[in-house]
Design a protein around this motif. Sequence first.
Motif, mmCIF file in Angstrom:
data_model
loop_
_atom_site.group_PDB
_atom_site.id
_atom_site.type_symbol
_atom_site.label_atom_id
_atom_site.label_comp_id
_atom_site.label_asym_id
_atom_site.label_seq_id
_atom_site.Cartn_x
_atom_site.Cartn_y
_atom_site.Cartn_z
ATOM 1 N N GLU A 51 0.813 -1.211 0.000
ATOM 2 C CA GLU A 51 0.000 0.000 0.000
ATOM 3 C C GLU A 51 0.850 1.265 0.000
ATOM 4 O OE1 GLU A 51 -3.802 -0.196 2.442
ATOM 5 O OE2 GLU A 51 -2.663 -1.835 3.345
ATOM 6 N N THR A 52 2.105 1.150 0.412
ATOM 7 C CA THR A 52 2.985 2.303 0.549
ATOM 8 C C THR A 52 4.194 2.170 -0.382
ATOM 9 O OG1 THR A 52 4.045 1.145 2.387
ATOM 10 C CG2 THR A 52 2.336 2.750 2.947
ATOM 11 N N PRO A 53 4.811 3.284 -0.781
ATOM 12 C CA PRO A 53 5.935 3.240 -1.722
ATOM 13 C C PRO A 53 7.294 3.233 -1.022
ATOM 14 C CG PRO A 53 5.180 5.488 -1.532
ATOM 15 C CD PRO A 53 4.315 4.674 -0.598
ATOM 16 N N TYR A 54 7.437 2.420 0.026
ATOM 17 C CA TYR A 54 8.691 2.406 0.775
ATOM 18 C C TYR A 54 9.621 1.284 0.303
ATOM 19 C CZ TYR A 54 5.848 5.315 3.846
ATOM 20 O OH TYR A 54 5.021 6.289 4.334
ATOM 21 N N TYR A 55 9.106 0.071 0.202
ATOM 22 C CA TYR A 55 9.917 -1.028 -0.313
ATOM 23 C C TYR A 55 10.226 -0.790 -1.789
ATOM 24 C CZ TYR A 55 11.126 -5.676 -2.066
ATOM 25 O OH TYR A 55 11.761 -6.716 -2.695
ATOM 26 N N ASN A 56 9.234 -0.321 -2.533
ATOM 27 C CA ASN A 56 9.345 -0.111 -3.968
ATOM 28 C C ASN A 56 8.458 1.071 -4.330
ATOM 29 O OD1 ASN A 56 9.900 -0.515 -6.703
ATOM 30 N ND2 ASN A 56 8.333 -2.092 -6.947
ATOM 31 N N TYR A 57 8.750 1.717 -5.471
ATOM 32 C CA TYR A 57 7.924 2.853 -5.873
ATOM 33 C C TYR A 57 6.503 2.443 -6.231
ATOM 34 C CZ TYR A 57 8.433 1.366 -10.737
ATOM 35 O OH TYR A 57 8.386 0.648 -11.903
ATOM 36 N N GLU A 58 6.303 1.186 -6.615
ATOM 37 C CA GLU A 58 4.962 0.728 -6.955
ATOM 38 C C GLU A 58 4.124 0.526 -5.696
ATOM 39 O OE1 GLU A 58 4.461 -2.128 -10.445
ATOM 40 O OE2 GLU A 58 6.537 -2.520 -9.841
ATOM 41 N N THR A 59 2.839 0.821 -5.807
ATOM 42 C CA THR A 59 1.876 0.503 -4.758
ATOM 43 C C THR A 59 0.720 -0.247 -5.413
ATOM 44 O OG1 THR A 59 0.486 2.481 -5.010
ATOM 45 C CG2 THR A 59 2.452 2.687 -3.613
ATOM 46 N N GLY A 95 9.552 -0.157 -16.319
ATOM 47 C CA GLY A 95 9.269 -0.381 -14.906
ATOM 48 C C GLY A 95 7.945 -1.077 -14.688
ATOM 49 N N HIS A 96 7.315 -0.774 -13.543
ATOM 50 C CA HIS A 96 6.010 -1.336 -13.181
ATOM 51 C C HIS A 96 6.033 -2.870 -13.218
ATOM 52 C CE1 HIS A 96 4.299 2.666 -13.065
ATOM 53 N NE2 HIS A 96 4.886 2.907 -14.223
ATOM 54 N N TYR A 97 7.100 -3.428 -12.642
ATOM 55 C CA TYR A 97 7.300 -4.881 -12.690
ATOM 56 C C TYR A 97 6.244 -5.635 -11.892
ATOM 57 C CZ TYR A 97 11.809 -3.565 -14.632
ATOM 58 O OH TYR A 97 12.789 -3.035 -15.420
ATOM 59 N N GLU A 98 5.831 -5.089 -10.759
ATOM 60 C CA GLU A 98 4.860 -5.812 -9.935
ATOM 61 C C GLU A 98 3.497 -5.858 -10.608
ATOM 62 O OE1 GLU A 98 5.852 -5.719 -5.440
ATOM 63 O OE2 GLU A 98 6.247 -3.677 -6.125
ATOM 64 N N ALA A 99 3.134 -4.793 -11.315
ATOM 65 C CA ALA A 99 1.881 -4.801 -12.079
ATOM 66 C C ALA A 99 1.965 -5.824 -13.206
ATOM 67 C CB ALA A 99 1.612 -3.403 -12.639
ATOM 68 N N ARG A 100 3.089 -5.835 -13.921
ATOM 69 C CA ARG A 100 3.264 -6.775 -15.025
ATOM 70 C C ARG A 100 3.243 -8.216 -14.516
ATOM 71 N NH1 ARG A 100 8.379 -3.617 -17.591
ATOM 72 N NH2 ARG A 100 8.837 -5.660 -18.498
ATOM 73 N N ALA A 101 3.908 -8.445 -13.383
ATOM 74 C CA ALA A 101 3.998 -9.811 -12.843
ATOM 75 C C ALA A 101 2.638 -10.351 -12.457
ATOM 76 C CB ALA A 101 4.935 -9.831 -11.637
ATOM 77 N N ARG A 265 8.893 -8.716 -7.944
ATOM 78 C CA ARG A 265 9.927 -7.685 -8.085
ATOM 79 C C ARG A 265 10.622 -7.740 -9.443
ATOM 80 N NH1 ARG A 265 13.532 -9.460 -4.516
ATOM 81 N NH2 ARG A 265 14.760 -10.238 -6.260
ATOM 82 N N VAL A 266 10.698 -8.924 -10.054
ATOM 83 C CA VAL A 266 11.420 -9.072 -11.321
ATOM 84 C C VAL A 266 10.491 -9.112 -12.535
ATOM 85 C CG1 VAL A 266 13.292 -10.259 -10.137
ATOM 86 C CG2 VAL A 266 11.514 -11.615 -11.263
ATOM 87 N N GLY A 267 9.205 -8.901 -12.330
ATOM 88 C CA GLY A 267 8.285 -8.789 -13.458
ATOM 89 C C GLY A 267 7.569 -10.052 -13.854
ATOM 90 N N GLY A 268 7.740 -11.134 -13.081
ATOM 91 C CA GLY A 268 6.981 -12.334 -13.381
ATOM 92 C C GLY A 268 7.807 -13.600 -13.388
ATOM 93 N N ILE A 269 7.143 -14.695 -13.690
ATOM 94 C CA ILE A 269 7.755 -16.020 -13.633
ATOM 95 C C ILE A 269 8.818 -16.198 -14.705
ATOM 96 C CG2 ILE A 269 7.270 -18.482 -13.983
ATOM 97 C CD1 ILE A 269 4.564 -18.001 -12.565
ATOM 98 N N SER A 270 8.573 -15.695 -15.908
ATOM 99 C CA SER A 270 9.527 -15.902 -16.999
ATOM 100 C C SER A 270 10.890 -15.302 -16.670
ATOM 101 C CB SER A 270 8.986 -15.296 -18.300
ATOM 102 O OG SER A 270 7.770 -15.914 -18.675
#
Length: 369
Positions: A51-59, A95-101, A265-270
């Motif tokens: 929920e917060t952008p502390y670990y990563n910029y994505e929320t 960027g936006h790896y967590e959304a893509r993953a 964090r790395v954008g997915g399984i692949s």
Amino acid sequence: MNIDTIVLRFVKIPLHRPFSNRWERFEEWTKLIVEVQSEGRSGYGECTAMETPYYNYETIETCWLVIQRYLAPILLDRTIDCPNQVADFFSHIRGHYEARAALECACWDLYGRIQGVPLYQLIGGEFRPVKSGATIGVHQSKEELIGELQQALEDGYHRFKIKIKRGWDVEPLETIRAAFPDIGLLADANGAYSPSDISYLASFDRFNLMCLEQPFPPRTLYETAKLQAQMTTPIALDEAVVSLEDVRQIIELKVARIVNLKIGRVGGISEALRIHDACKEAGIPIFIGAKYEMGIGRWTNIALATLDNVTYPSDVSASNRYFRQEIVNDAVELVAPGMVQPMEQPGFGSTICWENLNQYMTQEAVIRR
């Protein structure tokens, strides 16, 4: 397969016990759950953003926006022959790896369900028990810390990750080592220190740690390499590993001896599979990290933990260590002291517990062609 509908849901579930990292304290946890549909079949992915952008910029909110506005229209316009293609579809998004993953993991799950194949088998793992570690946050007292650690020991976990920060590092580590001199202990700093702390952190060798995780912020590879050269304790990198290119630099510069691999964090399984293989070739062992995943993400992590270069205990402990209830019908449970194993059913293995998901859902959006 052709994705015809994507559903986004926020789900907020109370934690079994409060958890604190170096930034904040949580009593409940909100996740973004992604569903992809194709001809009446569904696959699910769990976004690892917080929920917060502390670990990563994505929320979770930025992920919702990016999926709804940019990623979903791309996916709804493509035919998917293999989930490996999904990362390529999104390659022009910076960027936006967590959304893509989250979307990519949902496609892997859907593909596995259509093919009738469990996820661990799709990605080259094997059906076997894997060692699990327990994560223990920042506590308000040493007594609380030892109490939670004692319970995790009784459950048989194979490694104990302690969150540390300035003001909560030497004292808790000394307390733990006095009480439990031989347990497998990992100290996770989440980038809490600066390169000026190299001598200070090098003194942590006296705690006989399995590793020191992410001592400095992500873009400090040269400084982290200097610290590793001064320590016998292995350094593990987490936030610094976003892509295969990061791993190549880590190998070349001899920055760290262990990698914490997080699918989101790395954008997915692949991409996670590519990183796994590069680390294996370089002789760098891996463990699978987590960010308080609910059942969808937790079972996905367990599938990845069955790969052959995942040799350290991973952050794949039982669901009831963290959540009061689950959103899947098969909560992750220990199959032996400190051990978990993947599901043999197709996809990530379990099914959605709609009663719980609907009870804890706070927002929903349906995206169609």
